[in-house]
Motif scaffolding. Structure first.
Motif, PDB file in Angstrom:
ATOM      1  N   SER A 130       3.931   7.135   7.491  1.00  0.00           N
ATOM      2  CA  SER A 130       4.788   6.202   6.773  1.00  0.00           C
ATOM      3  C   SER A 130       3.952   5.244   5.937  1.00  0.00           C
ATOM      4  N   ARG A 131       4.655   4.391   5.151  1.00  0.00           N
ATOM      5  CA  ARG A 131       3.934   3.371   4.378  1.00  0.00           C
ATOM      6  C   ARG A 131       3.095   2.494   5.291  1.00  0.00           C
ATOM      7  N   ALA A 132       3.655   2.138   6.469  1.00  0.00           N
ATOM      8  CA  ALA A 132       2.883   1.329   7.407  1.00  0.00           C
ATOM      9  C   ALA A 132       1.609   2.058   7.827  1.00  0.00           C
ATOM     10  N   GLY A 133       1.747   3.359   8.093  1.00  0.00           N
ATOM     11  CA  GLY A 133       0.574   4.130   8.463  1.00  0.00           C
ATOM     12  C   GLY A 133      -0.462   4.157   7.364  1.00  0.00           C
ATOM     13  N   ALA A 134       0.000   4.268   6.124  1.00  0.00           N
ATOM     14  CA  ALA A 134      -0.940   4.285   4.995  1.00  0.00           C
ATOM     15  C   ALA A 134      -1.680   2.961   4.882  1.00  0.00           C
ATOM     16  N   HIS A 192      -0.399  -1.468  -3.214  1.00  0.00           N
ATOM     17  CA  HIS A 192       0.204  -0.424  -4.047  1.00  0.00           C
ATOM     18  C   HIS A 192       1.273   0.362  -3.284  1.00  0.00           C
ATOM     19  N   HIS A 193       1.438   0.076  -1.983  1.00  0.00           N
ATOM     20  CA  HIS A 193       2.465   0.751  -1.189  1.00  0.00           C
ATOM     21  C   HIS A 193       3.760  -0.056  -1.083  1.00  0.00           C
ATOM     22  N   TRP A 194       3.775  -1.295  -1.614  1.00  0.00           N
ATOM     23  CA  TRP A 194       4.972  -2.126  -1.447  1.00  0.00           C
ATOM     24  C   TRP A 194       5.122  -3.108  -2.613  1.00  0.00           C
ATOM     25  N   GLN A 195       6.325  -3.634  -2.733  1.00  0.00           N
ATOM     26  CA  GLN A 195       6.621  -4.658  -3.732  1.00  0.00           C
ATOM     27  C   GLN A 195       7.358  -5.812  -3.063  1.00  0.00           C
TER      28      GLN A 195
END
Length: 421
Positions: A5-9, A137-140
């Motif tokens: 997931s994004r958290a994992g990334a 870069h994985h979130w806004q």
């Protein structure tokens, strides 16, 4: 396990910062500061936030620090950690144990220890702030990291609010916080609804008429008066609180007189109460006053009693929708290490911040005890005897996996709200 997931990334970078966070934690643990004295801690936090690329605001409400990271259009998430330590002499035997002594607000020379784990909270939030900046870069959205002073005295959050916190921040959508607890390290838990009790401390002064101990007929004895009040106060929970409604009322201090053959002219009682419902809280406060006044009248006290409320902590009541979203994210990330957090009788002032901002919040716990030591204590039926709790001189969360878990929980919870890039 870190998922894809994004958290994992974002958390893929955790190994690269782990060693530095552990060193920071040990240094912070060895150099604790009391409530309203967190100057060096605040400076360290502000410096790391600046180095990480955050917009930093210092001195909010005293020593409070806020770091803001604006990362495009999206929700604003506030993550909070508390910074202060306690006047406790450390007895952990750790190589980085605190030997600090200082002068408290009353002018007393006291030992200082991070006996409640706030050093874990600060370190974990700094780690999460760093990873979320690296993985921006994985979130806004906008991330607000808030480092609060004076949680232990119950007035640090309110001081930040009163110093214009709302005007300083962008519009916050949700507030999140965590606390290390005497549970197996690596575990994470939260619950919807009341999670931490409201707390009220009260100092009561009752008056009598002093006399020689051999002539009690000339006195109004405040010691007997205080004793009757203490006995009658035991009925507040047992007879005035509904069955099934949790509440605690403890008289922890009684002081009167200085010599066995002198009847004093006053007595001072200090009590503490814990409640999970505002209606119950007000009912109990009214009952305490009614009982004290009535007992004073029954004893023919010459002066009306005096009541002083101090160290008041708000109820921490987790928002249902916020908690559900964070719980789903925790369950996905932590697997069987996530569980529902039992209701805690401890108290916190964190909720003063989201309440003042008018935003929903959730508050969760992470374990800090060596899992094998905890398991052994459970098997022997000796958890209460062998596992040190918060505020104990022996309370010392294991460095790992406590820090990793604290960082992961903050990142996972924040990304449950921040928009995907």
């Amino acid at each position: 396990m870190i998922s894809s997931s994004r958290a994992g990334a974002v958390l893929d970078a955790l190994p690269s910062v782990r060693s530095g966070l552990e060193d920071f934690y040990r240094d912070l643990h060895a150099h604790p500061e009391l409530s309203h004295q967190e100057h060096a801690t605040a400076n360290k936090v502000a410096s790391r936030l600046r180095d990480t690329g955050y917009e930093v605001h210092e001195g909010i409400g005293g020593t409070g620090v806020v770091g803001i990271l604006r990362n495009g259009h999206g929700p604003t998430v506030l993550l909070r950690a508390d910074m202060d330590a306690l006047p406790v002499a450390e007895a952990t035997g750790l190589p980085y144990a605190s030997t600090v002594r200082t002068v408290d607000g009353d002018g007393n020379d006291v030992p200082v220890m991070h006996a409640c784990g706030h050093d874990v909270h600060v370190t974990a939030l700094l780690g999460a702030a760093d990873l979320l900046r690296q993985g921006s870069h994985h979130w806004q959205g906008t991330l607000v990291t808030l480092f609060q002073q004076a949680e232990e005295t119950g007035d640090g959050a309110r001081a930040m609010v009163d110093d214009g916190l709302a005007e300083l921040l962008p519009g916050v959508d949700v507030a999140l916080a965590q606390h290390v607890l005497p549970a197996p390290a690596g575990d994470v838990g939260t619950r919807s609804g009341a999670v931490l009790s409201a707390a009220d401390s009260m100092r009561i002064t009752v008056y009598g008429r002093g006399a020689h101990g051999s002539m009690p007929q000339a006195a109004v004895d405040p010691v007997v008066l205080a004793a009757m009040i203490i006995v009658r106060l035991q009925t507040v929970v047992s007879r005035e609180t509904a069955p099934g409604e949790s509440a605690v009322l403890t008289v922890g201090s009684v002081h009167a007189g200085s010599k066995g053959n002198v009847i004093p002219d006053s007595a001072v009682l200090q009590l503490n109460m814990r409640t999970y419902d505002e209606g119950t809280r007000e009912t109990m406060l009214r009952a305490i006053r009614r009982i004290v006044i009535a007992e004073c009248q029954a004893s023919d006290s010459p002066i009306e009693p005096e009541f002083e409320l101090y160290e008041r902590f708000p109820l921490t009541r987790n928002d249902g929708e916020v908690t559900a979203r964070v719980a789903v994210a925790f369950a996905e990330h932590f697997g069987d290490r996530y569980r529902e957090l039992p209701r805690q009788t401890a108290s916190e002032d964190f909720s003063d911040i989201p309440n003042a901002l008018g935003v929903p919040y959730t508050y969760w716990g992470i374990g800090g005890i060596d899992p094998s030591a905890y398991r052994n204590a459970v098997e022997r039926g000796r958890v209460a005897q062998d596992i040190p709790v918060n505020h104990s001189p022996a309370f010392a969360p294991v460095v790992q996996p406590t820090l990793d878990t604290g960082v992961e929980a903050l990142v996972v919870a924040a990304l449950a709200w921040l928009t995907e890039h």
